[in-house]
Write an enzyme that holds these catalytic residues in place. Structure first.
Site, short mmCIF file in Angstrom:
data_model
loop_
_atom_site.label_atom_id
_atom_site.label_comp_id
_atom_site.label_asym_id
_atom_site.label_seq_id
_atom_site.Cartn_x
_atom_site.Cartn_y
_atom_site.Cartn_z
N GLU A 137 2.70 1.86 -12.05
CA GLU A 137 4.17 1.89 -11.96
C GLU A 137 4.74 3.07 -12.74
OE1 GLU A 137 7.58 0.05 -10.19
OE2 GLU A 137 5.46 -0.43 -10.01
N GLY A 138 3.99 4.16 -12.75
CA GLY A 138 4.41 5.37 -13.45
C GLY A 138 3.76 5.45 -14.81
N GLY A 154 -0.07 9.96 -6.21
CA GLY A 154 0.19 8.83 -7.09
C GLY A 154 1.60 8.97 -7.62
N CYS A 181 0.84 -1.20 0.00
CA CYS A 181 0.00 0.00 0.00
C CYS A 181 0.87 1.25 0.00
CB CYS A 181 -0.92 0.00 1.23
SG CYS A 181 -1.87 -1.51 1.43
#
Length: 408
Positions: A388-389, A135, A128
């Site tokens: 993940e970006g 984000g 988490c």
């Protein structure tokens, strides 16, 4: 140091074929059902546990492959089967890696077995980190961890979002702020044991794709965990924070770049997932084009279709090569001087979106229906350019790296 090679050795080929068989025989036949149900595919996870795929030992073996190709090879084959089910199988690994990377030997031995359970009672774990307002901008994280010295406990408060297995996990690994002045260097990770009061599942997200993978918010309200649940221990944390404070005074940008290097090394694995989905869609389109006849001949005889397939295969192979290069570099300690980790993730994820869309086009009206899997693959592929970006973040990282600028 292992030399870079594009040829798998005999042992790797054996593992690849074993994974491919599981993906073809177990994952694929169940993919449509669990996509419609939008539920965690516990029976499939249990089958993976029975054969040894859902286990820390398996992923550790692949992770420590000196060629760096173990993890991308495994991810490609499982996600070739189905992205949603595969993510349910590998999602626990992110939490496990977090403990392996930062935990003590005692923490590793105590908590990782509880993340997986056993073949008769499988468990999952959740990592988490993301938050509603943090984000891509991890420095804006708001979840706080405050140390109660009198009780040797940490008190966690905040809300996490986009957590794979969030709320249904046996063990949660939570990233929280312990020193807000240090940005991302003031974060620490905590184990939240099973049935800890104050942790609850928030909203479960109804997603466009990867619907067999459980994604939800995790709410932490005065969650108290023992001091022993701070990964790495308090002494190590205090030393790290002290170093970060000193570096922030004299070389803060170097601190930020070192942190970014960690993200760079993890991105090729996501690229490999995208390659698996793209390859699956390409193969479906190729087989369809060979067998579908129009005007008395297979549609692959039409140049417009054949050229699309040529572009699709070229893109899939190029994406795999970028992923393999970055994976080899990461495991062998090579510097990502041109953000090669981000390159691999960017190109592979964009390839997955494009190739799955082309597959639908080649199948025509059939491709737009749920009777054929390319419709699901196209929905699944959208996530790769986000988690993940995002692709925009990857381009930013690449551009700033090439320009010699700090990555914030």
């Amino acid at each position: 140091m292992a030399e870079f090679t594009m040829e798998l050795n005999d042992e790797q080929k054996e593992v690849r074929d074993w994974l491919h068989g599981f993906a073809a025989d177990v994952i694929r036949p169940a993919a449509a059902e669990w996509d419609e149900r939008e539920e965690t595919p516990w029976p499939i996870i249990q089958e993976a546990a029975k054969v040894g795929i859902y286990s820390l030992d398996f992923y550790a073996q692949q992770y420590f492959d000196p060629t760096g190709l173990g993890i991308p090879m495994a991810m490609e084959e499982l996600f070739w089967g189905d992205a949603g089910i595969a993510l349910s199988i590998v999602g626990t690994g992110l939490a496990a890696v977090g403990v392996l990377a930062n935990g003590t030997e005692e923490q590793i031995g105590t908590w990782i077995p509880q993340m997986y359970g056993d073949v008769n009672d499988v468990k999952v774990a959740a990592f988490c980190s993301s938050e509603p307002d943090a984000g891509s901008d991890v420095a804006s994280m708001r979840t706080r961890a405050v140390y109660d010295e009198a009780k040797d406990e940490w008190v966690l408060n905040g809300t996490k979002t986009w957590a794979t297995n969030g709320g249904i996990a046996n063990v949660h690994v939570v990233v929280a702020v312990v020193d807000s002045e240090l940005g991302s260097k003031g974060h620490a990770s905590f184990i939240v044991p099973p049935n800890t009061p104050g942790l609850s599942q928030g909203q479960k997200f109804q997603k466009h794709g990867i619907r067999a993978s459980h994604t939800a918010e995790v709410v932490l309200e005065d969650v108290r965990v023992p001091g022993s649940c701070l990964l790495g221990g308090k002494e190590k944390l205090d030393e790290r924070l002290a170093r970060a404070r000193e570096r922030a005074k004299s070389g803060g940008e170097r601190v930020k770049n070192a942190a970014m290097a960690t993200f760079e090394a993890s991105r090729p694995a996501v690229g490999a997932m995208a390659v698996g989905t793209a390859r699956a869609a390409y193969e479906e389109a190729l087989e369809y084009a060979k067998t579908r006849t129009q005007f008395g001949r297979p549609i692959i005889d039409n140049q417009g279709v054949a050229f699309q397939l040529a572009d699709m295969r070229t893109s899939v192979d190029a994406a795999r090569l970028l992923v393999w290069r970055a994976s080899w570099m990461a495991v062998n300690g090579k510097q990502f001087t041109a953000a090669e980790g981000s390159m691999s993730k960017l190109f592979a994820s964009e390839t997955a979106k494009k190739v799955t869309a082309q597959a639908i086009q080649i199948l025509g009206g059939n491709g737009y229906t749920r009777e054929y899997p390319v419709e699901r693959m196209h929905r699944d592929a959208a996530i790769y350019t986000i988690f993940e970006g995002t692709s925009e973040i990857q381009r930013l990282v690449i551009a700033r790296t090439l320009a010699g600028m700090p990555i914030r």
